[in-house]
Design an enzyme around this catalytic site. Sequence first.
Site, PDB file in Angstrom:
ATOM      1  N   HIS A  63     -11.948  -7.064  -1.710  1.00 30.79           N
ATOM      2  CA  HIS A  63     -11.149  -6.393  -0.669  1.00 30.79           C
ATOM      3  C   HIS A  63     -11.819  -6.618   0.689  1.00 30.79           C
ATOM      4  O   HIS A  63     -12.959  -7.079   0.762  1.00 30.79           O
ATOM      5  CB  HIS A  63     -11.081  -4.886  -0.950  1.00 30.79           C
TER       6      HIS A  63
ATOM      7  N   ASP B  75      -1.367  -1.777  -3.875  1.00 29.38           N
ATOM      8  CA  ASP B  75      -2.713  -1.835  -3.306  1.00 29.38           C
ATOM      9  C   ASP B  75      -3.259  -0.409  -3.145  1.00 29.38           C
ATOM     10  O   ASP B  75      -2.593   0.460  -2.556  1.00 29.38           O
ATOM     11  CB  ASP B  75      -2.606  -2.525  -1.935  1.00 29.38           C
TER      12      ASP B  75
ATOM     13  N   ALA C 263     -11.320  -8.685   3.098  1.00 31.69           N
ATOM     14  CA  ALA C 263     -11.759 -10.082   3.195  1.00 31.69           C
ATOM     15  C   ALA C 263     -11.110 -10.847   4.352  1.00 31.69           C
ATOM     16  O   ALA C 263     -11.083 -12.078   4.347  1.00 31.69           O
ATOM     17  CB  ALA C 263     -11.478 -10.792   1.865  1.00 31.69           C
ATOM     18  N   SER C 264     -10.617 -10.124   5.347  1.00 31.55           N
ATOM     19  CA  SER C 264     -10.098 -10.832   6.526  1.00 31.55           C
ATOM     20  C   SER C 264     -11.254 -11.446   7.297  1.00 31.55           C
ATOM     21  O   SER C 264     -12.363 -10.895   7.317  1.00 31.55           O
ATOM     22  CB  SER C 264      -9.319  -9.865   7.422  1.00 31.55           C
TER      23      SER C 264
ATOM     24  N   ASP D 165      -7.331   3.046  -7.479  1.00 32.05           N
ATOM     25  CA  ASP D 165      -8.595   3.110  -6.756  1.00 32.05           C
ATOM     26  C   ASP D 165      -9.138   4.532  -6.846  1.00 32.05           C
ATOM     27  O   ASP D 165      -8.823   5.393  -6.027  1.00 32.05           O
ATOM     28  CB  ASP D 165      -8.391   2.697  -5.293  1.00 32.05           C
TER      29      ASP D 165
ATOM     30  N   SER E 132      -5.688  -7.479   7.573  1.00 30.53           N
ATOM     31  CA  SER E 132      -5.980  -7.407   9.015  1.00 30.53           C
ATOM     32  C   SER E 132      -5.681  -8.720   9.745  1.00 30.53           C
ATOM     33  O   SER E 132      -5.208  -8.704  10.888  1.00 30.53           O
ATOM     34  CB  SER E 132      -7.443  -7.013   9.232  1.00 30.53           C
TER      35      SER E 132
ATOM     36  N   GLY F 162     -10.388  -3.557   7.728  1.00 31.99           N
ATOM     37  CA  GLY F 162     -10.181  -3.494   9.164  1.00 31.99           C
ATOM     38  C   GLY F 162     -10.759  -4.679   9.910  1.00 31.99           C
ATOM     39  O   GLY F 162     -11.177  -5.677   9.311  1.00 31.99           O
TER      40      GLY F 162
ATOM     41  N   SER G  99       0.849  -1.199   0.000  1.00 27.15           N
ATOM     42  CA  SER G  99       0.000   0.000   0.000  1.00 27.15           C
ATOM     43  C   SER G  99       0.883   1.246   0.000  1.00 27.15           C
ATOM     44  O   SER G  99       2.104   1.154   0.209  1.00 27.15           O
ATOM     45  CB  SER G  99      -0.880   0.000   1.255  1.00 27.15           C
TER      46      SER G  99
HETATM   47  P1  13P Z   1      -8.725  -6.540   5.423  1.00 24.90           P
HETATM   48  O1  13P Z   1      -8.651  -5.305   6.263  1.00 24.90           O
HETATM   49  O2  13P Z   1     -10.041  -7.224   5.565  1.00 24.90           O
HETATM   50  O3  13P Z   1      -7.585  -7.474   5.669  1.00 24.90           O
HETATM   51  O4  13P Z   1      -8.648  -6.074   3.879  1.00 24.90           O
HETATM   52  C1  13P Z   1      -7.395  -5.873   3.262  1.00 24.90           C
HETATM   53  C2  13P Z   1      -7.526  -5.223   1.932  1.00 24.90           C
HETATM   54  O5  13P Z   1      -8.571  -5.159   1.317  1.00 24.90           O
HETATM   55  C3  13P Z   1      -6.301  -4.655   1.358  1.00 24.90           C
HETATM   56  O6  13P Z   1      -6.537  -3.958   0.180  1.00 24.90           O
HETATM   57  O1  G3H Z   2      -6.783  -1.729   2.337  1.00 25.31           O
HETATM   58  C1  G3H Z   2      -5.917  -1.376   3.109  1.00 25.31           C
HETATM   59  C2  G3H Z   2      -4.832  -2.301   3.517  1.00 25.31           C
HETATM   60  O2  G3H Z   2      -5.187  -3.025   4.661  1.00 25.31           O
HETATM   61  C3  G3H Z   2      -3.561  -1.540   3.692  1.00 25.31           C
HETATM   62  O3  G3H Z   2      -3.586  -0.839   4.867  1.00 25.31           O
HETATM   63  O4  G3H Z   2      -3.014   1.451   4.058  1.00 25.31           O
HETATM   64  O5  G3H Z   2      -2.746   0.823   6.487  1.00 25.31           O
HETATM   65  O6  G3H Z   2      -1.183  -0.100   4.757  1.00 25.31           O
HETATM   66  P1  G3H Z   2      -2.578   0.429   5.059  1.00 25.31           P
HETATM   67 ZN    ZN Z   3      -8.446  -3.008   0.077  1.00 29.73          ZN
END
Ligand code: 13P
Ligand code: G3H
Ligand code: ZN
Length: 309
Positions: A211, A82, A213-214, A104, A257, A181, A50
């Site tokens: 996205h 990302d 998807a945790s 995005d 997450s 999150g 990211s």
């Molecule tokens: P989570 O916060 O569900 O892990 O999502 C991560 C994500 O979509 C990163 O782009």
């Molecule tokens: O979608 C976001 C990802 O979890 C990345 O998080 O921007 O805090 O690195 P971050």
């Molecule tokens: Zn994401």
Amino acid sequence: MPLVTTTEMFRKAYDGGYAIGAFNVNNMEIIQGIVEAATEENAPLILQVSAGARKYANTVYLKKMVEAAVETSGLPIALHLDHGDSFALCKDCVDSGFTSVMIDASAHPFAENISITKQVVEYAHDHGVVVEAELGKLAGVEDDVKVDAKDASYTDPDQVQEFVEKTGVDSLAIAIGTSHGAFKFKGQPKLRFDILEEVGRRLPGFPIVLHGASSVPQEYVKIINQYGGNMPGAQGVPEEMLRKAASMAVCKINIDSDLRLAVTATIREHFALNPSHFDPRQYLGPARDAVHKVVRHKIVDVLGCNGKA
Ligand code: 13P
Ligand code: G3H
Ligand code: ZN
């Protein structure tokens, strides 16, 4: 094998009814834990960075560590940006050797999302790099920016064909109720599989991305709460929903997450049990093992991409 794009991975995943894991990476231990698990399971991988990760770890360090992962594992690995929020950021990643970027522009109106995405696609494709875009708006926290549930919006299936045709994008992230999150649902988890199904019908053979998807494993939330944390109500996407999405048009499932929770729970517990440890290897080693365990479970029991490298 050099870094690869996601084209071949997604084609096989779509046809095979499974998904590729896209894991966020921020440091060496996280990269190693993910890659060890994928190597054990002979799974293709997407390692994603990211803007926040670039700032934290320096993109050159991350790129070199991902190259080390390719060299030591021999796996097909894509290096992906990302949530790129501008043409300039995507261009920088293309120029520095990423094989996939996400633009995005989902916060912009439809026409603007199309024109920003198209500009990125033209540049990336000229350089052999693939592009993911987003249509619809996820709730949750990204790069410290919180999108309230009321400002989130589901993807409109009526827009997807026009979006893909006009932009030439290679994959599309859609909003069906997941969020970023560790606090994804207030009550009962619910995803709009009807939207996913309709999008799949409108875009046959086209890879969709999920996205947020945790699944927020409660074993880690419990450990964090037991050792001084405070995360009441933390809740993720049930794994059976992710398995269902992977069997449909979803070819890429984003997970960050869950890795954060595994690392944090492990380190909190480590210090509670070993208060005098001060060698970082004593706690970062177990944190790496925890990432390994989570990723192996995802690959085998959720994504179904084991043995597909
Ligand atoms: P989570 O916060 O569900 O892990 O999502 C991560 C994500 O979509 C990163 O782009
Ligand atoms: O979608 C976001 C990802 O979890 C990345 O998080 O921007 O805090 O690195 P971050
Ligand atoms: Zn994401």
